[in-house]
Design a protein around this motif. Structure first.
Motif, PDB file in Angstrom:
ATOM      1  N   SER A  25       0.813  -1.222   0.000  1.00  0.00           N
ATOM      2  CA  SER A  25       0.000   0.000   0.000  1.00  0.00           C
ATOM      3  C   SER A  25       0.846   1.272   0.000  1.00  0.00           C
ATOM      4  O   SER A  25       0.310   2.367   0.150  1.00  0.00           O
ATOM      5  CB  SER A  25      -0.942  -0.014   1.200  1.00  0.00           C
ATOM      6  N   GLY A  74       6.383   4.126  13.672  1.00  0.00           N
ATOM      7  CA  GLY A  74       5.356   3.994  12.637  1.00  0.00           C
ATOM      8  C   GLY A  74       4.041   4.623  13.053  1.00  0.00           C
ATOM      9  O   GLY A  74       3.810   4.964  14.227  1.00  0.00           O
ATOM     10  N   THR A  75       3.175   4.765  12.056  1.00  0.00           N
ATOM     11  CA  THR A  75       1.823   5.271  12.303  1.00  0.00           C
ATOM     12  C   THR A  75       1.049   4.249  13.135  1.00  0.00           C
ATOM     13  O   THR A  75       0.163   4.607  13.911  1.00  0.00           O
ATOM     14  CB  THR A  75       1.118   5.505  10.954  1.00  0.00           C
ATOM     15  N   GLN A  76       1.407   2.985  12.939  1.00  0.00           N
ATOM     16  CA  GLN A  76       0.720   1.923  13.678  1.00  0.00           C
ATOM     17  C   GLN A  76       0.828   2.159  15.183  1.00  0.00           C
ATOM     18  O   GLN A  76      -0.155   2.067  15.910  1.00  0.00           O
ATOM     19  CB  GLN A  76       1.362   0.578  13.290  1.00  0.00           C
ATOM     20  N   ASN A  79      -1.212   5.212  16.285  1.00  0.00           N
ATOM     21  CA  ASN A  79      -2.630   4.885  16.445  1.00  0.00           C
ATOM     22  C   ASN A  79      -2.851   4.080  17.722  1.00  0.00           C
ATOM     23  O   ASN A  79      -3.782   4.341  18.487  1.00  0.00           O
ATOM     24  CB  ASN A  79      -3.137   4.075  15.245  1.00  0.00           C
ATOM     25  N   TYR A  98      -8.295   0.583   7.113  1.00  0.00           N
ATOM     26  CA  TYR A  98      -7.195  -0.262   7.570  1.00  0.00           C
ATOM     27  C   TYR A  98      -7.633  -0.975   8.851  1.00  0.00           C
ATOM     28  O   TYR A  98      -8.156  -0.337   9.766  1.00  0.00           O
ATOM     29  CB  TYR A  98      -6.006   0.660   7.817  1.00  0.00           C
ATOM     30  N   ASN A 143      -9.976   7.787   8.475  1.00  0.00           N
ATOM     31  CA  ASN A 143      -8.710   7.589   7.760  1.00  0.00           C
ATOM     32  C   ASN A 143      -8.814   8.438   6.496  1.00  0.00           C
ATOM     33  O   ASN A 143      -9.639   8.145   5.638  1.00  0.00           O
ATOM     34  CB  ASN A 143      -8.564   6.088   7.445  1.00  0.00           C
ATOM     35  N   ASN A 147      -7.585   4.427   2.978  1.00  0.00           N
ATOM     36  CA  ASN A 147      -7.168   3.105   2.536  1.00  0.00           C
ATOM     37  C   ASN A 147      -8.353   2.183   2.840  1.00  0.00           C
ATOM     38  O   ASN A 147      -8.799   2.176   3.980  1.00  0.00           O
ATOM     39  CB  ASN A 147      -5.932   2.668   3.337  1.00  0.00           C
ATOM     40  N   ASP A 175      -6.291   9.212  10.944  1.00  0.00           N
ATOM     41  CA  ASP A 175      -5.060   8.611  10.440  1.00  0.00           C
ATOM     42  C   ASP A 175      -4.798   9.240   9.074  1.00  0.00           C
ATOM     43  O   ASP A 175      -5.540   9.012   8.121  1.00  0.00           O
ATOM     44  CB  ASP A 175      -5.260   7.093  10.345  1.00  0.00           C
ATOM     45  N   VAL A 177      -1.859   8.999   7.244  1.00  0.00           N
ATOM     46  CA  VAL A 177      -0.584   8.478   6.730  1.00  0.00           C
ATOM     47  C   VAL A 177      -0.480   8.624   5.210  1.00  0.00           C
ATOM     48  O   VAL A 177       0.622   8.682   4.666  1.00  0.00           O
ATOM     49  CB  VAL A 177      -0.352   7.015   7.194  1.00  0.00           C
ATOM     50  N   TYR A 178      -1.616   8.730   4.513  1.00  0.00           N
ATOM     51  CA  TYR A 178      -1.564   8.915   3.048  1.00  0.00           C
ATOM     52  C   TYR A 178      -1.552  10.389   2.647  1.00  0.00           C
ATOM     53  O   TYR A 178      -1.477  10.711   1.461  1.00  0.00           O
ATOM     54  CB  TYR A 178      -2.744   8.198   2.373  1.00  0.00           C
ATOM     55  N   SER A 209       5.974   5.931   6.127  1.00  0.00           N
ATOM     56  CA  SER A 209       5.919   4.664   5.386  1.00  0.00           C
ATOM     57  C   SER A 209       5.401   4.800   3.966  1.00  0.00           C
ATOM     58  O   SER A 209       5.966   4.245   3.041  1.00  0.00           O
ATOM     59  CB  SER A 209       5.020   3.658   6.119  1.00  0.00           C
ATOM     60  N   LYS A 210       4.295   5.475   3.784  1.00  0.00           N
ATOM     61  CA  LYS A 210       3.544   5.338   2.534  1.00  0.00           C
ATOM     62  C   LYS A 210       4.033   6.261   1.424  1.00  0.00           C
ATOM     63  O   LYS A 210       4.506   5.809   0.402  1.00  0.00           O
ATOM     64  CB  LYS A 210       2.047   5.569   2.800  1.00  0.00           C
ATOM     65  N   ARG A 218      10.137   2.517  10.128  1.00  0.00           N
ATOM     66  CA  ARG A 218       9.206   2.470  11.245  1.00  0.00           C
ATOM     67  C   ARG A 218       9.187   3.803  11.996  1.00  0.00           C
ATOM     68  O   ARG A 218       9.441   3.860  13.208  1.00  0.00           O
ATOM     69  CB  ARG A 218       9.537   1.304  12.221  1.00  0.00           C
TER      70      ARG A 218
END
Ligand SMILES: Cc1ncc(COP(=O)(O)O)c(C=O)c1O
Length: 362
Positions: A25, A74-76, A79, A98, A143, A147, A175, A177-178, A209-210, A218
């Motif tokens: 992604s 990371g975004t993970q 979140n 996601y 988001n 995604n 989120d 991230v994009y 990341s994206k 990370r």
């Protein structure tokens, strides 16, 4: 506490090693040799919330101060620690999205999902969010850009969702991230303001990341009200303590305005070229899709003659060694997600194999 398995990660783990991957992604990874990879030392990053100067520079993007930003793995993780800090009894989550954005709050409490409207180009109706909000709602989760659909919720929609959340005393976690993919703030694509800049209930998460092609680094962050950042930092003390020293060293370079503009321009060019190839593929086979407004995800209807995303994607792996992402990972069995962020030659090879399969089954 129980959490459901992460469908997409398990699917990747089963198939990605030996096949041509068209399910990523993000954009293809950057070459690490273009950065200085050496931090001052290999101690924990001090202060553990991340370098104050870098946090300040990130905070500027949201009109927030350095201590209203927390640097994460990371975004993970951004979140995760936000959910851990803010989740009360109930959250409203806009889906499809996601998986972690609904699975984590579902593990911590109760979730009401508000579905994007496929028939209306996956648009979000802010009134549906208002209807789902309850007196015990602690969080609304969005988001944007989305995604798997690649759609951007516009400024009016995001503001309306924010107002509904704030009126109920709930935070809006968005989120984003994009977002850098969409052209950061250079006007390439019209973007709404980030959630963290909207007011005292806005929280944004993001990472490298994206759009930047730095998933292995990370590196991510959250930005929002001081009390949220402080509560999230308390959880981060139990997860990864500080951001990784090497990653922070690289992030300092990547987020230098000149370097960032250069990287994003390169990556957006590649995404635009590849998007056109996927558009031609979709047209050739008369498939339905929401033309992605940004990012490198194409969310495409399963071709006629195949029964569901999972069985289509399994057939694709078996017959042509190409990995796509089944729509079931997003609770959308009529779709599959095709990631077009890799090098163009790699994408062309994958699309050619898919052409062959669809012609054989026409
Ligand atoms: C919406 C969304 N948020 C977060 C992540 C994870 O991002 P990161 O690699 O920065 O942890 C992904 C990865 O696909 C994603 O799609």
């Amino acid at each position: 506490m129980q959490i459901e398995p992460f469908a997409l990660e398990r699917w990747f783990a089963t198939h990605e090693a030996d096949n041509l991957m068209l399910a990523e992604s993000g954009i293809r990874p950057l070459d690490p040799t273009r950065f200085d990879l050496v931090p001052d030392d290999f101690g924990y990053v001090i202060p553990t919330g991340g370098d104050p100067d870098l946090r300040g520079r990130i905070g500027d993007r949201y009109d927030r101060a350095a201590d209203e930003v927390l640097l994460t793995c990371g975004t993970q993780e951004a979140n995760f620690v936000t959910f851990a800090a803010l989740m009360g009894d109930h959250a409203v989550v806009v889906t499809p999205t996601y998986q972690s954005l609904h699975a984590i709050p579902e593990a911590l409490g109760e979730v009401t999902r508000v579905e994007l409207d496929a028939a209306d180009g996956w648009r979000l109706d802010p009134d549906a969010v208002a209807e789902a909000i309850r007196p015990d709602t602690a969080l609304v989760v969005l988001n944007n850009p989305n995604n798997p659909t690649g759609r951007i919720h516009d400024a009016d929609t995001v503001r309306a969702v924010y107002e509904h959340a704030a009126d109920a005393g709930a935070y809006l976690l968005c989120d984003e991230v994009y977002r850098p993919f969409a052209g950061a703030d250079d006007g390439a694509v019209e973007l709404p303001p980030p959630a963290a800049s909207l007011g005292p209930y806005g929280v944004s998460t993001c990472g490298l990341s994206k759009g930047y092609g730095l998933a292995g680094l990370r590196f991510g962050w959250l930005a929002g009200p001081r009390e949220v950042v402080e509560a999230a930092a308390q959880w981060k003390d139990y997860t990864t303590i500080s951001p990784p020293a090497v990653s922070q060293r690289v992030a300092e370079q990547v987020l230098d305005p000149e370097t960032e503009a250069e990287i994003l321009a390169e990556n957006r060019d590649l995404a635009a070229r590849n998007r056109d190839l996927v558009g031609a593929f979709v047209d050739r086979h008369d498939l339905g899709w929401p033309d992605p407004e940004t990012g490198v995800n194409a969310f495409i209807e399963v071709p006629d003659g195949f029964f569901g995303g999972q069985s289509f994607c399994e057939r694709v792996v078996e017959e042509c060694s190409v990995v796509l992402a089944p729509g079931e990972a997003f609770d959308q069995p009529d779709y599959f997600r095709l990631g077009f962020g890799d090098e163009t030659a790699h994408l062309e090879e994958g699309l050619e194999r898919l052409d062959g399969l669809l012609e054989r089954h026409a």
